[in-house]
Design a protein around this motif. Structure first.
Motif, PDB file in Angstrom:
ATOM      1  N   ASN A 116      13.777  21.046  20.092  1.00  0.00           N
ATOM      2  CA  ASN A 116      14.348  19.716  19.867  1.00  0.00           C
ATOM      3  C   ASN A 116      14.903  19.271  21.211  1.00  0.00           C
ATOM      4  O   ASN A 116      15.641  20.021  21.851  1.00  0.00           O
ATOM      5  N   ILE A 117      14.540  18.081  21.625  1.00  0.00           N
ATOM      6  CA  ILE A 117      14.992  17.563  22.918  1.00  0.00           C
ATOM      7  C   ILE A 117      15.764  16.273  22.680  1.00  0.00           C
ATOM      8  O   ILE A 117      15.254  15.351  22.055  1.00  0.00           O
ATOM      9  N   SER A 118      16.998  16.235  23.168  1.00  0.00           N
ATOM     10  CA  SER A 118      17.819  15.021  23.071  1.00  0.00           C
ATOM     11  C   SER A 118      17.822  14.323  24.427  1.00  0.00           C
ATOM     12  O   SER A 118      18.021  14.968  25.454  1.00  0.00           O
ATOM     13  N   ILE A 119      17.614  13.014  24.403  1.00  0.00           N
ATOM     14  CA  ILE A 119      17.585  12.230  25.639  1.00  0.00           C
ATOM     15  C   ILE A 119      18.561  11.073  25.517  1.00  0.00           C
ATOM     16  O   ILE A 119      18.465  10.280  24.582  1.00  0.00           O
ATOM     17  N   LYS A 120      19.497  11.007  26.427  1.00  0.00           N
ATOM     18  CA  LYS A 120      20.443   9.889  26.453  1.00  0.00           C
ATOM     19  C   LYS A 120      20.042   8.999  27.632  1.00  0.00           C
ATOM     20  O   LYS A 120      20.033   9.452  28.778  1.00  0.00           O
ATOM     21  N   PHE A 121      19.668   7.743  27.337  1.00  0.00           N
ATOM     22  CA  PHE A 121      19.217   6.836  28.395  1.00  0.00           C
ATOM     23  C   PHE A 121      19.670   5.420  28.095  1.00  0.00           C
ATOM     24  O   PHE A 121      20.120   5.115  26.984  1.00  0.00           O
ATOM     25  N   SER A 122      19.565   4.567  29.098  1.00  0.00           N
ATOM     26  CA  SER A 122      19.938   3.168  28.902  1.00  0.00           C
ATOM     27  C   SER A 122      19.196   2.304  29.912  1.00  0.00           C
ATOM     28  O   SER A 122      18.578   2.812  30.850  1.00  0.00           O
ATOM     29  N   GLY A 152      -2.480   0.408  22.614  1.00  0.00           N
ATOM     30  CA  GLY A 152      -2.268   1.169  23.844  1.00  0.00           C
ATOM     31  C   GLY A 152      -0.962   0.862  24.543  1.00  0.00           C
ATOM     32  O   GLY A 152      -0.616   1.509  25.516  1.00  0.00           O
ATOM     33  N   ARG A 153      -0.217  -0.114  24.056  1.00  0.00           N
ATOM     34  CA  ARG A 153       1.052  -0.470  24.705  1.00  0.00           C
ATOM     35  C   ARG A 153       2.165   0.462  24.239  1.00  0.00           C
ATOM     36  O   ARG A 153       2.254   0.805  23.085  1.00  0.00           O
ATOM     37  N   MET A 154       2.997   0.854  25.191  1.00  0.00           N
ATOM     38  CA  MET A 154       4.129   1.705  24.853  1.00  0.00           C
ATOM     39  C   MET A 154       5.410   0.887  25.005  1.00  0.00           C
ATOM     40  O   MET A 154       5.644   0.280  26.055  1.00  0.00           O
ATOM     41  N   ASP A 155       6.240   0.864  23.978  1.00  0.00           N
ATOM     42  CA  ASP A 155       7.514   0.156  24.050  1.00  0.00           C
ATOM     43  C   ASP A 155       8.374   0.755  25.153  1.00  0.00           C
ATOM     44  O   ASP A 155       8.338   1.966  25.399  1.00  0.00           O
ATOM     45  N   TRP A 156       9.181  -0.083  25.788  1.00  0.00           N
ATOM     46  CA  TRP A 156       9.997   0.365  26.919  1.00  0.00           C
ATOM     47  C   TRP A 156      10.933   1.506  26.540  1.00  0.00           C
ATOM     48  O   TRP A 156      11.193   2.398  27.332  1.00  0.00           O
ATOM     49  N   ASN A 157      11.410   1.507  25.284  1.00  0.00           N
ATOM     50  CA  ASN A 157      12.383   2.527  24.890  1.00  0.00           C
ATOM     51  C   ASN A 157      11.727   3.864  24.523  1.00  0.00           C
ATOM     52  O   ASN A 157      12.408   4.826  24.207  1.00  0.00           O
ATOM     53  N   ARG A 158      10.397   3.933  24.571  1.00  0.00           N
ATOM     54  CA  ARG A 158       9.690   5.200  24.315  1.00  0.00           C
ATOM     55  C   ARG A 158       9.305   5.911  25.611  1.00  0.00           C
ATOM     56  O   ARG A 158       8.923   7.077  25.585  1.00  0.00           O
ATOM     57  N   LEU A 159       9.384   5.215  26.728  1.00  0.00           N
ATOM     58  CA  LEU A 159       8.960   5.795  28.004  1.00  0.00           C
ATOM     59  C   LEU A 159       9.771   7.041  28.397  1.00  0.00           C
ATOM     60  O   LEU A 159       9.171   8.053  28.775  1.00  0.00           O
ATOM     61  N   PRO A 160      11.110   7.025  28.318  1.00  0.00           N
ATOM     62  CA  PRO A 160      11.850   8.242  28.702  1.00  0.00           C
ATOM     63  C   PRO A 160      11.430   9.470  27.906  1.00  0.00           C
ATOM     64  O   PRO A 160      11.236  10.549  28.472  1.00  0.00           O
ATOM     65  N   ASN A 163      16.089  17.360  33.986  1.00  0.00           N
ATOM     66  CA  ASN A 163      17.175  16.438  34.333  1.00  0.00           C
ATOM     67  C   ASN A 163      17.051  15.935  35.756  1.00  0.00           C
ATOM     68  O   ASN A 163      17.269  14.755  36.033  1.00  0.00           O
ATOM     69  N   LYS A 164      16.694  16.823  36.668  1.00  0.00           N
ATOM     70  CA  LYS A 164      16.550  16.408  38.071  1.00  0.00           C
ATOM     71  C   LYS A 164      15.367  15.456  38.246  1.00  0.00           C
ATOM     72  O   LYS A 164      15.469  14.469  38.979  1.00  0.00           O
ATOM     73  N   ARG A 165      14.259  15.751  37.575  1.00  0.00           N
ATOM     74  CA  ARG A 165      13.060  14.929  37.750  1.00  0.00           C
ATOM     75  C   ARG A 165      13.245  13.507  37.235  1.00  0.00           C
ATOM     76  O   ARG A 165      12.597  12.584  37.727  1.00  0.00           O
ATOM     77  N   VAL A 166      14.101  13.306  36.231  1.00  0.00           N
ATOM     78  CA  VAL A 166      14.292  11.951  35.703  1.00  0.00           C
ATOM     79  C   VAL A 166      15.520  11.259  36.292  1.00  0.00           C
ATOM     80  O   VAL A 166      15.717  10.074  36.055  1.00  0.00           O
ATOM     81  N   ARG A 167      16.324  11.984  37.084  1.00  0.00           N
ATOM     82  CA  ARG A 167      17.554  11.382  37.618  1.00  0.00           C
ATOM     83  C   ARG A 167      17.642  11.370  39.139  1.00  0.00           C
ATOM     84  O   ARG A 167      18.527  10.730  39.703  1.00  0.00           O
TER      85      ARG A 167
END
Length: 199
Positions: A13-19, A63-71, A108-112
């Motif tokens: 299970n992976i939790s992602i907090k983004f904004s 084929g479109r991905m919503d912006w909030n699904r990208l992370p 965490n490093k790769r996305v931040r």
């Protein structure tokens, strides 16, 4: 699911907090209001207009991905990339940092961060600094990941049965060794006591 280097499927299970990215300096809007939520017009525009397209679909609407699904999409791909570098036993070692902690840290490093240290095929740092494409993609779309957590790791039934079987075999072997050690110790104490009594 991700496949380890030695061929085991792991389901975390992976939790992602983004904004949506907030501005560094809070400036009032045209109406003179300063939002405490940090509204940034450019980040919102980029999140909505810079769509991600899946190239393997024939129909553009699907084929479109919503912006909030990208992370989540990026993090899952990173999970699969890094899990391949570790064997099952490396994920839970008792050393200072386990394989799972290393994977979580690297994701965490790769996305931040814009640059990260590369890992070789066995999960060891190479010392080479690489540009993080995931960070660049998020930044271009006005998004920022605050934190990623990996928890509640599950295995398929076959893997779980093998682990329990291995643990049972190790436990029994260790118990038998301990029993022999205690018997040997008891014999030594007995012999020493006899010698002491005869003196």
């Amino acid at each position: 699911a991700g496949l380890t280097r030695d061929g085991f499927y792991i389901y975390p299970n992976i939790s992602i907090k983004f904004s949506i990215k907030r501005p560094k300096n809070q400036e009032p809007s045209e109406s003179g209001v300063t939002s405490r939520y940090g509204y940034d017009v450019n980040s919102v525009r980029n999140a909505i207009t810079r769509e991600v397209m899946r190239l393997n679909t024939a129909d553009n609407t699907n084929g479109r991905m919503d912006w909030n699904r990208l992370p989540a999409h990026l993090v899952v791909n990173l999970w699969r990339e890094y899990i391949r570098k570790f064997k099952l036993e490396d994920l839970f070692t008792k050393s200072e940092i386990s394989g799972l902690q290393t994977i979580e840290d690297m994701i965490n490093k790769r996305v931040r961060e814009d640059h990260v240290v590369a890992l070789d095929d066995t999960g060891s740092p190479t010392g080479e600094w690489l540009e993080s494409m995931e960070y660049r993609q998020l930044e271009a779309r006005g998004l920022e990941v605050i934190e990623v957590h990996i928890h509640n790791v599950l295995f398929d039934k076959t893997t779980e049965d093998k682990m329990v079987e291995q643990w049972s075999a190790d436990w029994l072997s260790n118990a038998q060794k301990e029993k022999r050690f205690l018997e040997d110790k008891e014999t030594l104490i007995e012999t020493a006591s006899r010698e002491e009594a005869s003196k």
